[in-house]
Scaffold this motif. Structure first.
Motif, PDB file in Angstrom:
ATOM      1  N   UNK A   7       0.827  -1.208   0.000  1.00 55.80           N
ATOM      2  CA  UNK A   7       0.000   0.000   0.000  1.00 55.80           C
ATOM      3  C   UNK A   7       0.859   1.254   0.000  1.00 55.80           C
ATOM      4  N   UNK A   8       1.969   1.231   0.768  1.00 54.72           N
ATOM      5  CA  UNK A   8       2.852   2.399   0.796  1.00 54.72           C
ATOM      6  C   UNK A   8       3.555   2.600  -0.540  1.00 54.72           C
ATOM      7  N   UNK A   9       4.034   1.525  -1.138  1.00 64.34           N
ATOM      8  CA  UNK A   9       4.717   1.633  -2.430  1.00 64.34           C
ATOM      9  C   UNK A   9       3.747   2.127  -3.497  1.00 64.34           C
ATOM     10  N   UNK A  10       2.505   1.634  -3.468  1.00 65.63           N
ATOM     11  CA  UNK A  10       1.499   2.091  -4.432  1.00 65.63           C
ATOM     12  C   UNK A  10       1.247   3.589  -4.273  1.00 65.63           C
ATOM     13  N   UNK A  11       1.160   4.052  -3.018  1.00 65.78           N
ATOM     14  CA  UNK A  11       0.963   5.478  -2.760  1.00 65.78           C
ATOM     15  C   UNK A  11       2.148   6.302  -3.263  1.00 65.78           C
ATOM     16  N   UNK A  12       3.360   5.825  -3.004  1.00 64.16           N
ATOM     17  CA  UNK A  12       4.556   6.533  -3.455  1.00 64.16           C
ATOM     18  C   UNK A  12       4.653   6.551  -4.976  1.00 64.16           C
ATOM     19  N   UNK A  13       4.212   5.469  -5.603  1.00 60.06           N
ATOM     20  CA  UNK A  13       4.250   5.414  -7.066  1.00 60.06           C
ATOM     21  C   UNK A  13       3.302   6.445  -7.668  1.00 60.06           C
ATOM     22  N   UNK A  14       2.107   6.583  -7.094  1.00 57.93           N
ATOM     23  CA  UNK A  14       1.156   7.588  -7.591  1.00 57.93           C
ATOM     24  C   UNK A  14       1.709   8.989  -7.392  1.00 57.93           C
ATOM     25  N   UNK A  15       2.331   9.212  -6.242  1.00 58.44           N
ATOM     26  CA  UNK A  15       2.917  10.522  -5.951  1.00 58.44           C
ATOM     27  C   UNK A  15       4.027  10.857  -6.942  1.00 58.44           C
ATOM     28  N   UNK A  16       4.888   9.882  -7.213  1.00 60.04           N
ATOM     29  CA  UNK A  16       6.002  10.094  -8.140  1.00 60.04           C
ATOM     30  C   UNK A  16       5.512  10.303  -9.566  1.00 60.04           C
ATOM     31  N   UNK A  17       4.519   9.523  -9.988  1.00 59.62           N
ATOM     32  CA  UNK A  17       3.966   9.687 -11.335  1.00 59.62           C
ATOM     33  C   UNK A  17       3.357  11.082 -11.509  1.00 59.62           C
ATOM     34  N   UNK A  18       2.621  11.536 -10.496  1.00 64.66           N
ATOM     35  CA  UNK A  18       2.010  12.870 -10.572  1.00 64.66           C
ATOM     36  C   UNK A  18       3.090  13.946 -10.632  1.00 64.66           C
ATOM     37  N   UNK A  19       4.167  13.763  -9.881  1.00 66.47           N
ATOM     38  CA  UNK A  19       5.260  14.726  -9.897  1.00 66.47           C
ATOM     39  C   UNK A  19       5.923  14.757 -11.276  1.00 66.47           C
ATOM     40  N   UNK A  20       6.130  13.575 -11.853  1.00 63.58           N
ATOM     41  CA  UNK A  20       6.732  13.510 -13.186  1.00 63.58           C
ATOM     42  C   UNK A  20       5.889  14.216 -14.238  1.00 63.58           C
ATOM     43  N   UNK A  21       4.570  14.032 -14.161  1.00 63.85           N
ATOM     44  CA  UNK A  21       3.674  14.691 -15.122  1.00 63.85           C
ATOM     45  C   UNK A  21       3.703  16.208 -14.939  1.00 63.85           C
ATOM     46  N   UNK A  22       3.804  16.651 -13.685  1.00 67.40           N
ATOM     47  CA  UNK A  22       3.862  18.089 -13.422  1.00 67.40           C
ATOM     48  C   UNK A  22       5.122  18.698 -14.015  1.00 67.40           C
ATOM     49  N   UNK A  23       6.252  17.991 -13.908  1.00 64.11           N
ATOM     50  CA  UNK A  23       7.507  18.481 -14.491  1.00 64.11           C
ATOM     51  C   UNK A  23       7.393  18.530 -16.014  1.00 64.11           C
ATOM     52  N   UNK A  24       6.750  17.531 -16.606  1.00 63.21           N
ATOM     53  CA  UNK A  24       6.538  17.529 -18.059  1.00 63.21           C
ATOM     54  C   UNK A  24       5.701  18.736 -18.486  1.00 63.21           C
ATOM     55  N   UNK A  25       4.673  19.026 -17.724  1.00 63.45           N
ATOM     56  CA  UNK A  25       3.824  20.180 -18.044  1.00 63.45           C
ATOM     57  C   UNK A  25       4.608  21.485 -17.932  1.00 63.45           C
TER      58      UNK A  25
END
Length: 543
Positions: free
Chosen positions: A492-510
């Motif tokens: 559950x923690x890794x899944x949460x961290x993965x969502x957080x990291x993916x969202x951060x990556x998309x924000x940097x792309x934007x």
């Protein structure tokens, strides 16, 4: 005006202040709001030393100069029976001058004049009758915190000298200090918050208007301010600024509740919009901001570090990289560039700090080597971390398929496209009508799903392959079912961290798309940080 004053005040301390405001005496409301607010300021700003000493001098005068009362001590009579803490009643209480072995007390047109001791060694002290109301509130606060201090004051000050007064004042200060350790944030934190708050007010910046440019300007200004706490490190300035903003937002919402303000959209009717209170600068994230700041159970960095143990889901380097994203998840998007600067230039600053400890030559060498990791490389770091988290997620899924198959199957099915889920759902419905699944039957069911449906089998195979290649602690062999909770929590923690990291990556792309070029931003930041670091660590500092 937004403020950090009152942030971190415990419910117990708030209840004491509330009790003072609601106290009723012989003449109506016992203490004035003005006097209570003054004592609140003394306590919450830890500026109570002078007032404590002033109160002890007043108590010395009361104990020695006021006549004893049957059934009550002089202090009890003055503060609680007679409530002689307004200027007029104070003058009446000391209307008769007193002189004794311990000294003299007399009321003048302006002051209550005290002389402790006799002759050349005597010490004088003046108290304005207008101050007695504030000192009475402080007395009530002190007795609430430690009732035994009342008898201590009475016994130690009767016939006491100036040394006795100083000793009792120190005891009161120590008592308040010990109490506040459990009921207020640390003094250093309060000082830092107030410094940033004052900087905002000086610059005319609202906390809701704060942006990345303001953060870096604050760091530069604070670095050059000799009166500031240590803000040499960019990371310190960033984290203090965000912590202070969070404190202001929480205090604002607490004040709305304290003053019985209702939440709503009708500002002219006194309603408080919770989105404006807590999230006005966060645009599309407004709806979740109140929950995140005030109510959410947010994972802490210490919880993330447990993923470096057994089962070892993260390396120490990955946990440290994730630390600011986890600790400041609410602020990552609105202060995206600030966090990119943190990951790139704060690391360079750490290198410079270490080099300075070694030698002037090493420091000079490192100053001449700005980061080669441009913001474009930072995107690759995010992608690499996201891939590592995804791989760890696969490993944990394989483990859970064997010890928590029902949960694992549900998680795997969620990863399939909707069109592939439909036949699986029909198949499960048919089997569900014939039998109810026990925990044991899910083992065979997962195998049947794998045989019947290739997309599900592919996910299972992917998880198995990832597990087979993982030689980290906790993944070398399948654990026992008794360890299921540990792996389930890790998943559950890794899944949460993965969502957080993916969202951060998309924000940097934007950001890269909207800015036109991350390289241009990076080049500008290299100039800013190089100039500041040369000022901090250049030739005149190297030696």
């Amino acid at each position: 005006m937004s403020t950090t004053a009152g942030f971190g005040v415990s419910d117990s301390l708030r209840s004491i202040f509330a009790g003072l405001s609601q106290a009723q005496g012989r003449y109506g409301q016992k203490y004035s709001d003005k006097d209570i607010n003054k004592v609140k300021q003394y306590i919450c700003c830890r500026n109570y030393s002078k007032a404590s000493l002033e109160l002890v001098y007043l108590c010395w005068a009361i104990i020695n100069a006021c006549p004893a009362r049957r059934g009550a001590t002089q202090l009890e009579a003055f503060f609680w029976l007679d409530e002689a803490h307004n200027p007029q009643r104070c003058r009446v209480a000391f209307s008769q001058p007193w002189q004794g072995e311990a000294g003299q007390v007399a009321i003048t047109s302006d002051y209550l004049s005290l002389n402790i001791g006799k002759g050349t060694s005597s010490k004088s002290f003046n108290i304005s009758p207008a101050r007695v109301g504030v000192l009475a509130v402080l007395m009530e606060f002190i007795v609430t915190v430690d009732p035994s201090l009342l008898s201590k004051l009475q016994s130690d000050l009767l016939g006491g000298n100036d040394k006795d007064i100083d000793q009792v004042a120190r005891l009161i200060q120590q008592t308040i200090y010990q109490f506040l350790k459990d009921h207020l944030p640390e003094a250093q934190i309060q000082t830092r918050y107030r410094y940033f708050e004052n900087w905002l007010n000086t610059q005319g910046i609202s906390p809701t208007a704060l942006d990345d440019n303001h953060i870096i300007t604050f760091w530069q200004d604070a670095c050059a301010d000799p009166q500031a706490q240590s803000y040499v490190l960019y990371a310190t300035a960033l984290f203090d600024a965000l912590d202070a903003v969070s404190a202001m937002q929480i205090v604002t919402s607490q004040q709305a509740v304290s003053f019985a303000a209702s939440f709503g959209q009708q500002a002219e009717q006194g309603e408080v919009n919770p989105e404006q209170v807590l999230a006005s600068q966060f645009n599309d994230e407004q709806g979740e901001m109140l929950q995140t700041l005030a109510f959410a159970d947010v994972a802490t960095y210490d919880e993330v570090k447990t993923l470096c143990n057994m089962p070892k889901c993260l390396t120490q380097e990955e946990a440290e990289w994730l630390q600011p994203l986890v600790a400041y998840a609410t602020y990552i998007r609105p202060f995206l560039l600030s966090f990119m600067r943190l990951q790139v230039f704060a690391k360079w600053q750490s290198v410079l700090v270490q080099a300075k400890r070694k030698s002037a030559a090493t420091l000079k060498e490192k100053l001449a080597e700005p980061p080669v990791q441009a913001y474009a490389m930072y995107q690759l770091e995010i992608a690499g971390l996201a891939k590592a988290l995804e791989n760890t997620q696969h490993c944990l899924q394989h483990v859970l398929l064997n010890i928590e198959p029902e949960y694992a199957c549900a998680e795997l099915l969620q990863q399939l496209p909707t069109e592939q889920l439909k036949p699986i759902g029909q198949w499960l419905a048919e089997h569900q009508s014939h039998e109810s699944y026990s925990p044991e039957s899910w083992h065979s069911l997962s195998k049947q799903l794998s045989l019947q449906f290739p997309p599900f089998r592919q996910l299972c195979d992917l998880s198995a392959q990832a597990f087979k290649k993982n030689n980290k602690a906790g993944f070398k062999q399948l654990p026992s079912s008794e360890q299921g909770d540990i792996y389930l929590a890790a998943f559950e923690q890794i899944t949460s961290l993965q969502k957080l990291t993916d969202a951060h990556g998309k924000a940097v792309e934007q950001l890269a798309e909207t800015s036109g070029s991350l390289s241009r931003i990076f080049a500008s930041d290299v100039c800013i940080f190089s100039h500041r670091f040369n000022t901090l660590y250049g030739d005149h500092h190297a030696s």
